[in-house]
Design a protein around this motif. Structure first.
Motif, PDB file in Angstrom:
ATOM      1  N   TRP A 145      -5.499   5.132  -4.991  1.00 24.85           N
ATOM      2  CA  TRP A 145      -4.474   4.778  -5.962  1.00 24.85           C
ATOM      3  C   TRP A 145      -4.517   3.294  -6.276  1.00 24.85           C
ATOM      4  O   TRP A 145      -4.689   2.470  -5.392  1.00 24.85           O
ATOM      5  CB  TRP A 145      -3.094   5.190  -5.450  1.00 24.85           C
ATOM      6  N   ASN A 146      -4.322   2.965  -7.539  1.00 25.34           N
ATOM      7  CA  ASN A 146      -4.461   1.585  -8.001  1.00 25.34           C
ATOM      8  C   ASN A 146      -3.170   0.787  -7.851  1.00 25.34           C
ATOM      9  O   ASN A 146      -2.086   1.341  -7.672  1.00 25.34           O
ATOM     10  CB  ASN A 146      -4.900   1.573  -9.469  1.00 25.34           C
ATOM     11  N   THR A 147      -3.323  -0.518  -7.990  1.00 25.59           N
ATOM     12  CA  THR A 147      -2.179  -1.428  -7.868  1.00 25.59           C
ATOM     13  C   THR A 147      -1.524  -1.623  -9.238  1.00 25.59           C
ATOM     14  O   THR A 147      -1.417  -2.742  -9.753  1.00 25.59           O
ATOM     15  CB  THR A 147      -2.621  -2.784  -7.301  1.00 25.59           C
TER      16      THR A 147
ATOM     17  N   TYR B 155       1.841   1.713  -3.595  1.00 22.48           N
ATOM     18  CA  TYR B 155       0.728   2.138  -4.453  1.00 22.48           C
ATOM     19  C   TYR B 155       0.448   3.627  -4.251  1.00 22.48           C
ATOM     20  O   TYR B 155       0.186   4.365  -5.212  1.00 22.48           O
ATOM     21  CB  TYR B 155      -0.534   1.333  -4.159  1.00 22.48           C
ATOM     22  N   ASP B 156       0.513   4.052  -2.992  1.00 26.40           N
ATOM     23  CA  ASP B 156       0.220   5.452  -2.689  1.00 26.40           C
ATOM     24  C   ASP B 156       1.337   6.383  -3.154  1.00 26.40           C
ATOM     25  O   ASP B 156       1.073   7.473  -3.674  1.00 26.40           O
ATOM     26  CB  ASP B 156      -0.002   5.626  -1.185  1.00 26.40           C
TER      27      ASP B 156
ATOM     28  N   GLN C   3      -0.199  -7.900  -0.858  1.00 26.65           N
ATOM     29  CA  GLN C   3       0.276  -6.523  -1.015  1.00 26.65           C
ATOM     30  C   GLN C   3       1.745  -6.452  -1.424  1.00 26.65           C
ATOM     31  O   GLN C   3       2.571  -5.849  -0.737  1.00 26.65           O
ATOM     32  CB  GLN C   3       0.050  -5.731   0.284  1.00 26.65           C
TER      33      GLN C   3
ATOM     34  N   THR D 284       1.471  -4.721 -10.863  1.00 29.16           N
ATOM     35  CA  THR D 284       1.701  -5.729  -9.815  1.00 29.16           C
ATOM     36  C   THR D 284       1.506  -7.124 -10.408  1.00 29.16           C
ATOM     37  O   THR D 284       0.731  -7.933  -9.901  1.00 29.16           O
ATOM     38  CB  THR D 284       0.759  -5.508  -8.618  1.00 29.16           C
TER      39      THR D 284
ATOM     40  N   SER E  98      -5.590  -2.439  -3.465  1.00 33.79           N
ATOM     41  CA  SER E  98      -5.396  -1.141  -2.827  1.00 33.79           C
ATOM     42  C   SER E  98      -6.620  -0.745  -2.003  1.00 33.79           C
ATOM     43  O   SER E  98      -7.759  -0.976  -2.411  1.00 33.79           O
ATOM     44  CB  SER E  98      -5.130  -0.070  -3.883  1.00 33.79           C
ATOM     45  N   ASN E  99      -6.353  -0.127  -0.846  1.00 32.39           N
ATOM     46  CA  ASN E  99      -7.462   0.387  -0.033  1.00 32.39           C
ATOM     47  C   ASN E  99      -7.501   1.908  -0.053  1.00 32.39           C
ATOM     48  O   ASN E  99      -8.117   2.537   0.819  1.00 32.39           O
ATOM     49  CB  ASN E  99      -7.352  -0.131   1.412  1.00 32.39           C
ATOM     50  N   SER E 100      -6.839   2.503  -1.062  1.00 33.08           N
ATOM     51  CA  SER E 100      -6.863   3.956  -1.196  1.00 33.08           C
ATOM     52  C   SER E 100      -7.339   4.324  -2.607  1.00 33.08           C
ATOM     53  O   SER E 100      -7.740   3.463  -3.381  1.00 33.08           O
ATOM     54  CB  SER E 100      -5.466   4.537  -0.947  1.00 33.08           C
TER      55      SER E 100
ATOM     56  N   GLN F 247       0.820  -1.204   0.000  1.00 34.80           N
ATOM     57  CA  GLN F 247       0.000   0.000   0.000  1.00 34.80           C
ATOM     58  C   GLN F 247       0.858   1.260   0.000  1.00 34.80           C
ATOM     59  O   GLN F 247       0.525   2.251  -0.650  1.00 34.80           O
ATOM     60  CB  GLN F 247      -0.937   0.005   1.212  1.00 34.80           C
TER      61      GLN F 247
END
Length: 403
Positions: free
Chosen positions: A195-197, A133-134, A166, A200, A191-193, A130
């Motif tokens: 912004w996408n993964t 990703y952020d 993750q 990956t 992702s939990n925000s 994460q």
């Protein structure tokens, strides 16, 4: 006094059993409780990585440093613990190991001859993705962003029973390697925000041959199983891909003057759920070839563009200049629903048309009803695919609505 003595004794006992111990040719690693266990693991590789056994027992391990071991020989490695990579972006971007391909790098690299890595369904690689990703904010190729696990100049390798959660970047990368089997692997990047993964991937091969992949589950933000340049004799079976590119050859042909070859690949028994593509080939306008590839027994739901070929991926320009020949490709028993009204978008280079494409048992329907379009250009007319129209040059990989 007795209580104090007991406390001291317990602390001393913990210090004795924590870290790494060696008994003959067996090295046992236990959680140290420190902010970095990588040194103990590297010590085990050093002392027991040749003609030995390494056991990383159950527990929580912190990985704060790059782990790089290229001289394994006749070694069995078992991991039953959780390995958590730190979020020190500054350290990883400066110290991750370069792996040549597209300036990629890795946090954990293994190489050598005749070794196994077994997780017994207990091993967990947690990348703290994460944070990455952020930081990347939907970017793709941040310099130094590390691949979770890389096999490098490895041969006669068996990997089984590991779970990823993750990951920082790609889950696995196999390069300059031969006779690699990877089974029963579970991968997920979510992702939990906002912004996408992005980027990956579950698996990427490059300059490698004789690879077997079986029984994988992958949730990721890019290619699920990707066969890249100079890969041959690859067998992939029983894979479920969520939110990804499913089974793909490519990208190939970059740099455009360096030949890339892919030969003898079989993908079979795939499930793709809400993915970008299902069974597809992507190249730059380069040189080389893709030959003798089969996509067989694919079932999917809500896939953006299930069957796709592009000779000019990403830029969607200079498509007809590609000399990278695509031939003898079979799609067999390909069934499911497309997100929009396109089942296949196939554009082959005018200067190097596709030959020997074969289609059998294709049943793709738009999820919202209606008829699916099959767009084809510069390919053999005896493919068995019922083309409904021509495919424009530079046809994009991702559609945003009906064509």
């Amino acid at each position: 006094m007795l209580s104090r003595f007991f406390t001291v004794a317990v602390v001393m006992a913990v210090q004795v059993i924590a870290g790494m111990t060696k008994n003959g040719t067996r090295c046992t690693v236990t959680p140290s409780g420190s902010n970095d266990d990588s040194g103990f693991i590297m010590d085990a590789f050093k002392q027991c990585g040749q003609n030995g056994q390494i056991d990383i027992v159950e527990g929580d391990y912190t990985i704060a440093k790059v782990m790089d071991v290229l001289n394994l020989k006749n070694c069995d490695i078992s991991i039953r613990g959780k390995l958590t990579w730190t979020t020190d972006v500054n350290y990883w971007t400066k110290n991750s190991i370069g792996v040549t391909y597209s300036q990629r790098s890795t946090a954990f690299r293994l190489g050598g001859d005749n070794f196994s890595l077994r997780g017994y369904g207990k091993a967990l690689f947690f990348g703290n993705g994460q944070t990455w990703y952020d930081v990347n904010k939907n970017g793709s190729n941040m310099a130094g962003r590390p691949i979770s696990l890389t096999l490098w100049k490895a041969q006669n390798v068996f990997i089984d029973g590991i779970t990823w959660r993750q990951p920082q970047f790609w889950h696995t990368f196999v390069a300059y390697s031969q006779n690699v089997t990877m089974t029963n692997l579970d991968m997920s990047a979510v992702s939990n925000s906002q912004w996408n993964t992005v980027n990956t991937d579950g698996f990427d091969s490059w300059n490698s041959k004789d690879i077997t992949i079986k029984n994988w589950s992958v949730t990721c933000g890019d290619d699920c199983i990707s066969i890249k340049g100079n890969s041959s004799n690859v067998y992939v079976k029983n894979v479920t891909c969520h939110e990804s590119g499913a089974a793909v050859i490519g990208s190939l042909g970059n740099p455009t003057t360096v030949p890339d070859y892919v030969d003898n690949v079989l993908f079979e028994d795939f499930t793709a759920i809400h993915s970008s593509n299902a069974a597809w080939i992507k190249t730059y306008p380069g040189v080389g070839h893709v030959k003798n590839v089969t996509f067989r027994n694919f079932v999917f739901q809500d896939v953006n563009q299930p069957i796709y070929i592009s000779p000019c991926i990403y830029s969607y320009r200079n498509c007809d200049a590609s000399k990278l020949k695509i031939s003898d490709i079979t799609w067999e028993n390909i069934t499911g629903t497309s997100r929009y009204n396109v089942a296949a978008g196939i554009y082959c280079s005018k200067s190097t048309p596709c030959t020997g494409l074969k289609f059998k048992g294709i049943d793709i329907k738009p999820k919202n009803g209606g008829s699916a379009k099959v767009l084809c250009s510069n390919m053999n007319s005896d493919s068995g695919l019922g083309c409904t129209g021509t495919c424009p040059a530079g046809w994009v990989q991702q559609l945003s609505g009906n064509a």
